[in-house]
Design a protein around this motif. Structure first.
Motif, PDB file in Angstrom:
ATOM      1  N   VAL A 178       6.190   6.354   6.036  1.00 57.95           N
ATOM      2  CA  VAL A 178       5.308   6.715   4.917  1.00 57.95           C
ATOM      3  C   VAL A 178       6.115   6.757   3.632  1.00 57.95           C
ATOM      4  O   VAL A 178       7.212   7.297   3.591  1.00 57.95           O
ATOM      5  N   GLY A 179       5.542   6.219   2.557  1.00 53.59           N
ATOM      6  CA  GLY A 179       6.191   6.269   1.252  1.00 53.59           C
ATOM      7  C   GLY A 179       6.675   4.888   0.827  1.00 53.59           C
ATOM      8  O   GLY A 179       6.288   3.879   1.420  1.00 53.59           O
ATOM      9  N   PRO A 180       7.483   4.839  -0.232  1.00 55.45           N
ATOM     10  CA  PRO A 180       8.319   5.907  -0.767  1.00 55.45           C
ATOM     11  C   PRO A 180       7.618   6.952  -1.618  1.00 55.45           C
ATOM     12  O   PRO A 180       8.056   8.100  -1.660  1.00 55.45           O
ATOM     13  N   ALA A 181       6.532   6.586  -2.311  1.00 55.25           N
ATOM     14  CA  ALA A 181       5.905   7.517  -3.246  1.00 55.25           C
ATOM     15  C   ALA A 181       4.518   7.904  -2.776  1.00 55.25           C
ATOM     16  O   ALA A 181       3.825   7.126  -2.117  1.00 55.25           O
ATOM     17  N   LEU A 182       4.132   9.123  -3.116  1.00 52.87           N
ATOM     18  CA  LEU A 182       2.732   9.535  -3.057  1.00 52.87           C
ATOM     19  C   LEU A 182       2.214   9.386  -4.479  1.00 52.87           C
ATOM     20  O   LEU A 182       2.623  10.122  -5.376  1.00 52.87           O
ATOM     21  N   VAL A 183       1.343   8.399  -4.705  1.00 44.09           N
ATOM     22  CA  VAL A 183       0.865   8.086  -6.049  1.00 44.09           C
ATOM     23  C   VAL A 183      -0.484   8.762  -6.263  1.00 44.09           C
ATOM     24  O   VAL A 183      -1.483   8.406  -5.636  1.00 44.09           O
ATOM     25  N   LEU A 184      -0.467   9.759  -7.158  1.00 41.36           N
ATOM     26  CA  LEU A 184      -1.676  10.515  -7.470  1.00 41.36           C
ATOM     27  C   LEU A 184      -2.474   9.757  -8.523  1.00 41.36           C
ATOM     28  O   LEU A 184      -1.948   9.419  -9.585  1.00 41.36           O
ATOM     29  N   LEU A 185      -3.740   9.492  -8.232  1.00 44.17           N
ATOM     30  CA  LEU A 185      -4.575   8.658  -9.096  1.00 44.17           C
ATOM     31  C   LEU A 185      -5.715   9.464  -9.695  1.00 44.17           C
ATOM     32  O   LEU A 185      -6.249  10.387  -9.052  1.00 44.17           O
ATOM     33  N   ASP A 186      -6.121   9.084 -10.921  1.00 43.15           N
ATOM     34  CA  ASP A 186      -7.330   9.678 -11.473  1.00 43.15           C
ATOM     35  C   ASP A 186      -8.537   8.858 -11.024  1.00 43.15           C
ATOM     36  O   ASP A 186      -8.400   7.833 -10.341  1.00 43.15           O
ATOM     37  N   ALA A 187      -9.730   9.300 -11.398  1.00 48.13           N
ATOM     38  CA  ALA A 187     -10.953   8.663 -10.902  1.00 48.13           C
ATOM     39  C   ALA A 187     -11.049   7.201 -11.329  1.00 48.13           C
ATOM     40  O   ALA A 187     -11.477   6.339 -10.547  1.00 48.13           O
ATOM     41  N   ASP A 188     -10.652   6.890 -12.559  1.00 49.27           N
ATOM     42  CA  ASP A 188     -10.725   5.499 -13.032  1.00 49.27           C
ATOM     43  C   ASP A 188      -9.774   4.604 -12.246  1.00 49.27           C
ATOM     44  O   ASP A 188     -10.115   3.469 -11.896  1.00 49.27           O
ATOM     45  N   GLU A 189      -8.565   5.111 -11.966  1.00 53.04           N
ATOM     46  CA  GLU A 189      -7.596   4.318 -11.208  1.00 53.04           C
ATOM     47  C   GLU A 189      -8.061   4.109  -9.776  1.00 53.04           C
ATOM     48  O   GLU A 189      -7.892   3.024  -9.200  1.00 53.04           O
ATOM     49  N   LEU A 190      -8.677   5.126  -9.197  1.00 46.71           N
ATOM     50  CA  LEU A 190      -9.152   4.998  -7.821  1.00 46.71           C
ATOM     51  C   LEU A 190     -10.243   3.946  -7.707  1.00 46.71           C
ATOM     52  O   LEU A 190     -10.415   3.331  -6.647  1.00 46.71           O
ATOM     53  N   GLN A 191     -10.951   3.682  -8.799  1.00 44.13           N
ATOM     54  CA  GLN A 191     -11.983   2.647  -8.780  1.00 44.13           C
ATOM     55  C   GLN A 191     -11.380   1.250  -8.634  1.00 44.13           C
ATOM     56  O   GLN A 191     -12.094   0.294  -8.320  1.00 44.13           O
ATOM     57  N   ARG A 192     -10.066   1.126  -8.840  1.00 42.08           N
ATOM     58  CA  ARG A 192      -9.391  -0.172  -8.674  1.00 42.08           C
ATOM     59  C   ARG A 192      -8.879  -0.355  -7.239  1.00 42.08           C
ATOM     60  O   ARG A 192      -8.108  -1.294  -6.976  1.00 42.08           O
ATOM     61  N   PHE A 193      -9.317   0.479  -6.338  1.00 42.63           N
ATOM     62  CA  PHE A 193      -8.847   0.451  -4.953  1.00 42.63           C
ATOM     63  C   PHE A 193      -8.959  -0.942  -4.343  1.00 42.63           C
ATOM     64  O   PHE A 193      -8.047  -1.408  -3.654  1.00 42.63           O
ATOM     65  N   THR A 194     -10.063  -1.644  -4.611  1.00 43.24           N
ATOM     66  CA  THR A 194     -10.265  -2.952  -3.984  1.00 43.24           C
ATOM     67  C   THR A 194      -9.304  -4.012  -4.515  1.00 43.24           C
ATOM     68  O   THR A 194      -9.180  -5.088  -3.932  1.00 43.24           O
ATOM     69  N   GLU A 195      -8.612  -3.722  -5.625  1.00 42.09           N
ATOM     70  CA  GLU A 195      -7.660  -4.678  -6.186  1.00 42.09           C
ATOM     71  C   GLU A 195      -6.267  -4.550  -5.583  1.00 42.09           C
ATOM     72  O   GLU A 195      -5.391  -5.389  -5.834  1.00 42.09           O
ATOM     73  N   LEU A 196      -6.046  -3.521  -4.789  1.00 42.79           N
ATOM     74  CA  LEU A 196      -4.721  -3.325  -4.201  1.00 42.79           C
ATOM     75  C   LEU A 196      -4.416  -4.427  -3.193  1.00 42.79           C
ATOM     76  O   LEU A 196      -5.270  -4.820  -2.396  1.00 42.79           O
ATOM     77  N   ARG A 197      -3.188  -4.905  -3.226  1.00 43.47           N
ATOM     78  CA  ARG A 197      -2.736  -5.946  -2.304  1.00 43.47           C
ATOM     79  C   ARG A 197      -1.716  -5.356  -1.341  1.00 43.47           C
ATOM     80  O   ARG A 197      -0.749  -4.711  -1.761  1.00 43.47           O
ATOM     81  N   LEU A 198      -1.935  -5.590  -0.058  1.00 46.05           N
ATOM     82  CA  LEU A 198      -1.017  -5.150   0.984  1.00 46.05           C
ATOM     83  C   LEU A 198      -0.125  -6.323   1.370  1.00 46.05           C
ATOM     84  O   LEU A 198      -0.630  -7.429   1.645  1.00 46.05           O
ATOM     85  N   ARG A 199       1.181  -6.090   1.403  1.00 46.30           N
ATOM     86  CA  ARG A 199       2.124  -7.134   1.794  1.00 46.30           C
ATOM     87  C   ARG A 199       3.113  -6.563   2.801  1.00 46.30           C
ATOM     88  O   ARG A 199       3.564  -5.423   2.658  1.00 46.30           O
ATOM     89  N   LEU A 200       3.454  -7.375   3.780  1.00 50.72           N
ATOM     90  CA  LEU A 200       4.503  -7.002   4.732  1.00 50.72           C
ATOM     91  C   LEU A 200       5.286  -8.247   5.099  1.00 50.72           C
ATOM     92  O   LEU A 200       4.702  -9.308   5.373  1.00 50.72           O
ATOM     93  N   SER A 201       6.612  -8.104   5.103  1.00 56.14           N
ATOM     94  CA  SER A 201       7.479  -9.205   5.520  1.00 56.14           C
ATOM     95  C   SER A 201       8.436  -8.707   6.589  1.00 56.14           C
ATOM     96  O   SER A 201       8.750  -7.513   6.666  1.00 56.14           O
TER      97      SER A 201
END
Length: 312
Positions: A178-201
């Motif tokens: 888990v981590g490195p950061a716990l990113v605390l978001l406000d309501a407007d930022e949380l609305q961008r949830f669907t724009e987050l990209r997950l990457r793993l190599s």
């Protein structure tokens, strides 16, 4: 504006562009820290900074806590497994919080495990109590979801599948970086949830790369279902599923049909014999890197880097 919270063995920190500031708090758990918003706000404007790379980070989510996870929650993952995303139910399983490890800790494969897999996921961290029956809506979601973290749902497939339950195969120590950061978001930022990209190599080879737009059940739907039966407390963690690209692969349909006619022991023996030839399963010394961010970098949960070690 988001606040990136880091944790070391001796305290909590807030990341700024110029460095990191210690949080002046007595909180020892994530839930307690999230209640001390004044201390977090003060640290975010502090000028008493140290270099970020001077810290040895541990998980920003503390144990014990509840760790709940969603099954097959990305359309691409369902399709790859031979399923139909339109008919997949919203289902959950639990992981032991004893599986939580830091973002740069080694992932240890137990000696009896042969097929070790990875699943990059976004973790929701809760900042407010949610008793059973709590009403969750798009309008109040940010009141309950305090922030997001990068997680990796490490899985012992040869333990998980034959037992037809996930708890053991996903709960060994170090199986939830888990981590490195716990990113605390406000309501407007949380609305961008669907724009987050997950990457793993793995060893620099991209295995997973997908945005949340591929997710089947989003947080509002998920929490509406979860709060029908599960009490959630501040500091608890919900893993929200992984996209296509994991090591495990479904057999072709004709093989699957034939396998369904075999005794269970024979079916699993043949399945795992075939899977053992798949070099995408994690090997001793493999380097896993996992990250979650929007493509414009405005929201960035950071990057994990973990090394796989085989127990002898």
């Amino acid at each position: 504006m988001s606040i990136s919270v880091l944790r070391t063995t001796d305290g909590w920190w807030v990341s700024t562009p110029a460095g990191v500031a210690r949080v002046d708090t007595t909180a020892t758990s994530t839930g307690e820290l999230l209640a001390d918003r004044a201390a977090l706000a003060a640290a975010s404007v502090s000028t008493r900074l140290v270099p970020a790379d001077s810290l040895s980070l541990v998980s920003p989510v503390t144990a014990p806590c509840r760790v709940v996870a969603q099954m097959t929650n990305f359309a691409s993952h369902v399709t790859d497994a031979g399923g139909d995303p339109d008919t997949v139910p919203l289902t959950f399983f639990r992981k032991s919080s004893g599986s939580i490890s830091g973002p740069f800790d080694e992932v240890i494969r137990p000696a009896h495990v042969r097929l070790l897999d990875y699943e990059v996921e976004i973790g929701l961290v809760f900042g407010r109590d949610m008793p059973v029956g709590t009403t969750i809506t798009a309008e109040n979601l940010a009141d309950y979801v305090a922030g997001l973290v990068v997680t990796n749902d490490i899985s012992a497939r040869d333990v998980q599948l034959p037992k037809t339950q996930f708890y053991e195969g996903k709960s060994y120590p170090t199986f939830t970086p888990v981590g490195p950061a716990l990113v605390l978001l406000d309501a407007d930022e949380l609305q961008r949830f669907t724009e987050l990209r997950l990457r793993l190599s793995v060893n620099g080879e991209i295995r997973q790369d997908m945005t949340v737009a591929d997710m089947i059940y989003h947080p509002v739907q998920t929490l509406q279902a979860l709060t029908r039966f599960q009490h959630i407390a501040p500091g608890d963690l919900l893993l929200t599923g992984t996209p296509v690209g994991t090591a495990i692969s479904a057999p072709p349909k004709p093989v699957e049909i034939i396998g369904s006619l075999l005794p269970a022991a024979t079916k699993w023996r043949l399945f795992f014999k075939a899977q053992a030839k798949n070099r995408k399963y994690l090997q001793d010394g493999d380097v896993i890197e996992a990250s979650v961010a929007t493509d414009d970098g405005k929201i960035d949960l950071g990057r994990q880097r973990t090394v796989v070690r085989y127990a002898r």
